[in-house]
Motif scaffolding. Structure first.
Motif, PDB file in Angstrom:
ATOM      1  N   ASP A 281       8.080  48.288  60.362  1.00  0.00           N
ATOM      2  CA  ASP A 281       8.593  47.507  61.498  1.00  0.00           C
ATOM      3  C   ASP A 281       9.578  46.420  61.072  1.00  0.00           C
ATOM      4  O   ASP A 281      10.062  45.659  61.914  1.00  0.00           O
ATOM      5  N   GLY A 282       9.846  46.308  59.778  1.00  0.00           N
ATOM      6  CA  GLY A 282      10.864  45.363  59.301  1.00  0.00           C
ATOM      7  C   GLY A 282      10.354  43.979  58.984  1.00  0.00           C
ATOM      8  O   GLY A 282      11.137  43.013  58.970  1.00  0.00           O
ATOM      9  N   ALA A 283       9.057  43.853  58.709  1.00  0.00           N
ATOM     10  CA  ALA A 283       8.509  42.537  58.371  1.00  0.00           C
ATOM     11  C   ALA A 283       9.136  42.010  57.085  1.00  0.00           C
ATOM     12  O   ALA A 283       9.299  42.753  56.108  1.00  0.00           O
ATOM     13  N   LYS A 284       9.477  40.730  57.089  1.00  0.00           N
ATOM     14  CA  LYS A 284       9.983  40.067  55.892  1.00  0.00           C
ATOM     15  C   LYS A 284       8.853  39.399  55.110  1.00  0.00           C
ATOM     16  O   LYS A 284       9.042  38.968  53.970  1.00  0.00           O
ATOM     17  N   GLY A 285       7.707  39.301  55.760  1.00  0.00           N
ATOM     18  CA  GLY A 285       6.536  38.720  55.113  1.00  0.00           C
ATOM     19  C   GLY A 285       5.277  39.301  55.729  1.00  0.00           C
ATOM     20  O   GLY A 285       5.276  39.711  56.895  1.00  0.00           O
ATOM     21  N   ILE A 286       4.202  39.345  54.937  1.00  0.00           N
ATOM     22  CA  ILE A 286       2.899  39.790  55.416  1.00  0.00           C
ATOM     23  C   ILE A 286       1.863  38.773  54.971  1.00  0.00           C
ATOM     24  O   ILE A 286       1.805  38.422  53.784  1.00  0.00           O
ATOM     25  N   VAL A 287       1.066  38.286  55.928  1.00  0.00           N
ATOM     26  CA  VAL A 287      -0.041  37.382  55.618  1.00  0.00           C
ATOM     27  C   VAL A 287      -1.333  38.145  55.827  1.00  0.00           C
ATOM     28  O   VAL A 287      -1.580  38.689  56.905  1.00  0.00           O
ATOM     29  N   LEU A 288      -2.143  38.195  54.785  1.00  0.00           N
ATOM     30  CA  LEU A 288      -3.443  38.850  54.871  1.00  0.00           C
ATOM     31  C   LEU A 288      -4.501  37.836  55.283  1.00  0.00           C
ATOM     32  O   LEU A 288      -4.722  36.843  54.582  1.00  0.00           O
ATOM     33  N   ALA A 289      -5.126  38.039  56.436  1.00  0.00           N
ATOM     34  CA  ALA A 289      -6.316  37.267  56.811  1.00  0.00           C
ATOM     35  C   ALA A 289      -7.495  37.987  56.178  1.00  0.00           C
ATOM     36  O   ALA A 289      -8.130  38.856  56.772  1.00  0.00           O
ATOM     37  N   GLY A 290      -7.735  37.673  54.923  1.00  0.00           N
ATOM     38  CA  GLY A 290      -8.618  38.481  54.100  1.00  0.00           C
ATOM     39  C   GLY A 290     -10.091  38.174  54.244  1.00  0.00           C
ATOM     40  O   GLY A 290     -10.509  37.175  54.838  1.00  0.00           O
ATOM     41  N   ASP A 291     -10.901  39.068  53.671  1.00  0.00           N
ATOM     42  CA  ASP A 291     -12.334  38.817  53.574  1.00  0.00           C
ATOM     43  C   ASP A 291     -12.561  37.675  52.586  1.00  0.00           C
ATOM     44  O   ASP A 291     -11.835  37.542  51.586  1.00  0.00           O
ATOM     45  N   GLY A 292     -13.592  36.876  52.827  1.00  0.00           N
ATOM     46  CA  GLY A 292     -13.990  35.854  51.850  1.00  0.00           C
ATOM     47  C   GLY A 292     -12.840  35.030  51.338  1.00  0.00           C
ATOM     48  O   GLY A 292     -12.165  34.327  52.103  1.00  0.00           O
ATOM     49  N   ASP A 293     -12.578  35.108  50.034  1.00  0.00           N
ATOM     50  CA  ASP A 293     -11.514  34.304  49.430  1.00  0.00           C
ATOM     51  C   ASP A 293     -10.165  35.014  49.464  1.00  0.00           C
ATOM     52  O   ASP A 293      -9.364  34.914  48.535  1.00  0.00           O
ATOM     53  N   GLY A 294      -9.906  35.737  50.567  1.00  0.00           N
ATOM     54  CA  GLY A 294      -8.611  36.391  50.738  1.00  0.00           C
ATOM     55  C   GLY A 294      -8.548  37.774  50.142  1.00  0.00           C
ATOM     56  O   GLY A 294      -7.466  38.257  49.798  1.00  0.00           O
ATOM     57  N   ASN A 295      -9.674  38.433  50.052  1.00  0.00           N
ATOM     58  CA  ASN A 295      -9.742  39.755  49.440  1.00  0.00           C
ATOM     59  C   ASN A 295      -9.627  40.848  50.505  1.00  0.00           C
ATOM     60  O   ASN A 295      -9.662  40.580  51.707  1.00  0.00           O
ATOM     61  N   THR A 296      -9.491  42.069  50.068  1.00  0.00           N
ATOM     62  CA  THR A 296      -9.492  43.217  50.972  1.00  0.00           C
ATOM     63  C   THR A 296      -9.730  44.482  50.138  1.00  0.00           C
ATOM     64  O   THR A 296      -9.902  44.401  48.911  1.00  0.00           O
ATOM     65  N   SER A 297      -9.726  45.621  50.783  1.00  0.00           N
ATOM     66  CA  SER A 297     -10.022  46.882  50.092  1.00  0.00           C
ATOM     67  C   SER A 297      -8.940  47.215  49.070  1.00  0.00           C
ATOM     68  O   SER A 297      -7.805  46.732  49.147  1.00  0.00           O
TER      69      SER A 297
END
Length: 375
Positions: A281-297
């Motif tokens: 979609d042309g994102a220039k940035g991605i912010v992860l609202a992650g699990d715990g301390d900002g983690n994910t799969s």
């Protein structure tokens, strides 16, 4: 002794003359009193701070709707109507209201943000006011406050205020909140403190303030820092001295919108779909609202690595209400080219990335530095 006696006689003579004038010529006496009161009122008006209220809508400006006992439609009243509805505001400051928009804050957008930023800068550059109050819906109030804190650079205060109950509900909090917001904006103690959020007798800083409850009037909290002050009808009390800013205001593009930055919300059994779609979609940035301390799969982390290799800014934040996201704990940030948000929640991290990309700051080390020094 003779001098004191002479002064007493002169005072008695003046009082007697005034009394005789009022008895023999009451019209002249009334005119003199009216002129004196008018002069005093004019002097008081001149002495009061000048505050401009910029209205954007929200629950504080809502009108009732019969769909439920507490139903309402945000943004029905004008700024002038709001100001007129609060007793005693005119004693705090000389107030002028302007309508910027009249929307629920779920519809807040870059166009309105640019209008606010440009108008506030104009107000201060032209010395039109000593402070600005913005009436705003609570849903995205924290994002607007954080945006303005990072694009404005003035010693004069800007205060955002909203309400959790419409004016038609029992215990409506809007009038008291607006009164206290004006009081903070008009206080000499607010000089140099930049943008603030005032609700429910507390003063919060934009970096930390967040909406924490869907209905409670005590919704705005600063989980990682606490309020910076308190306000009531009698006093404004700040807990900390004025903080020096470590960076200059970010420049706005000539026109909206800001660069596209997506928030991706982590969850169990997460795959790469949200991240890959954001890239497409042309994102220039991605912010992860992650699990715990900002983690994910692992699958999602791999997708974020691919995004970095395409020049997209990737920031790890958290879906948890409080706490810091630190570098290189469970995730090898240095190796992957990721940035961490520290104490900024995902919605504010998104705003900061938008401003950084708009200003040409995309290198991970420079972006990381901005997250550490932005207030």
């Amino acid at each position: 002794m003779a001098t004191n006696t002479g002064l007493r006689l002169a005072t008695l003579l003046a009082a007697s003359t005034a009394l005789l004038t009022s008895l023999l010529c009451p019209t002249a006496s009334m005119a003199a009193n009216e002129a004196q009161h008018a002069t005093q009122s004019q002097d008081n008006a001149i002495a009061r701070p000048r505050i401009i209220v910029l209205a954007t809508g929200g629950t504080i400006a809502a009108v009732p709707d019969t769909r439920s006992a507490i139903g309402y439609n945000a943004g029905g009243l004008t700024g002038d109507q709001l100001v007129a509805s609060v007793p005693g505001l005119d004693k705090l400051a000389n107030i002028k209201a302007e309508q910027i928009s009249n929307v629920g804050s779920q519809d807040m957008n870059d166009k309105i943000w640019f209008q606010l930023a440009k108008r506030i800068k104009e107000i201060f550059d032209r010395n039109e006011a000593d402070g600005v109050v913005i009436t705003h819906g609570t849903d995205t109030l924290e994002e607007t406050a954080f945006f303005l804190q990072n694009v404005l650079h003035s010693h004069k205060p800007v205060v955002l205020v909203g309400s959790m109950r419409s004016g038609s509900e029992p215990g409506a909090d809007g009038p008291a909140n607006l009164y206290e917001a004006v009081k903070v904006a008009a206080s000499p103690q607010s000089t140099g403190r930049g943008v603030m959020v005032v609700m429910n007798d507390t003063i919060q800083a934009p970096r930390w303030a967040t909406k924490s409850n869907t209905t409670s009037v005590q919704t705005f909290m600063s989980p990682n820092a606490g309020p910076i002050g308190y306000v009531d009808p009698a006093a404004v009390r700040f807990l900390f001295p004025v903080m020096a800013r470590e960076h200059q205001a970010y420049a706005l593009p000539a026109n909206p919108p800001l660069p596209r930055v997506e928030i991706v919300y982590a969850h169990s059994n997460m795959d790469a779909t949200q991240i890959d779609n954001a890239v497409k979609d042309g994102a220039k940035g991605i912010v992860l609202a992650g699990d715990g301390d900002g983690n994910t799969s692992k699958e999602a982390l791999d997708a974020l690595e691919r995004a970095v290799k395409k020049g997209i800014v990737v920031v790890r934040s958290t879906r948890v209400v409080s706490g810091f996201v630190n570098r290189n704990v469970e995730v090898p940030d240095d190796q992957n080219g990721f940035v961490v948000s520290y104490d900024l929640n995902a919605q504010k991290a998104r705003v900061l990335v938008q401003l950084l990309v708009a200003n040409g700051v995309t290198a991970p080390d420079k972006v990381q530095q901005a997250f550490a020094t932005t207030y």
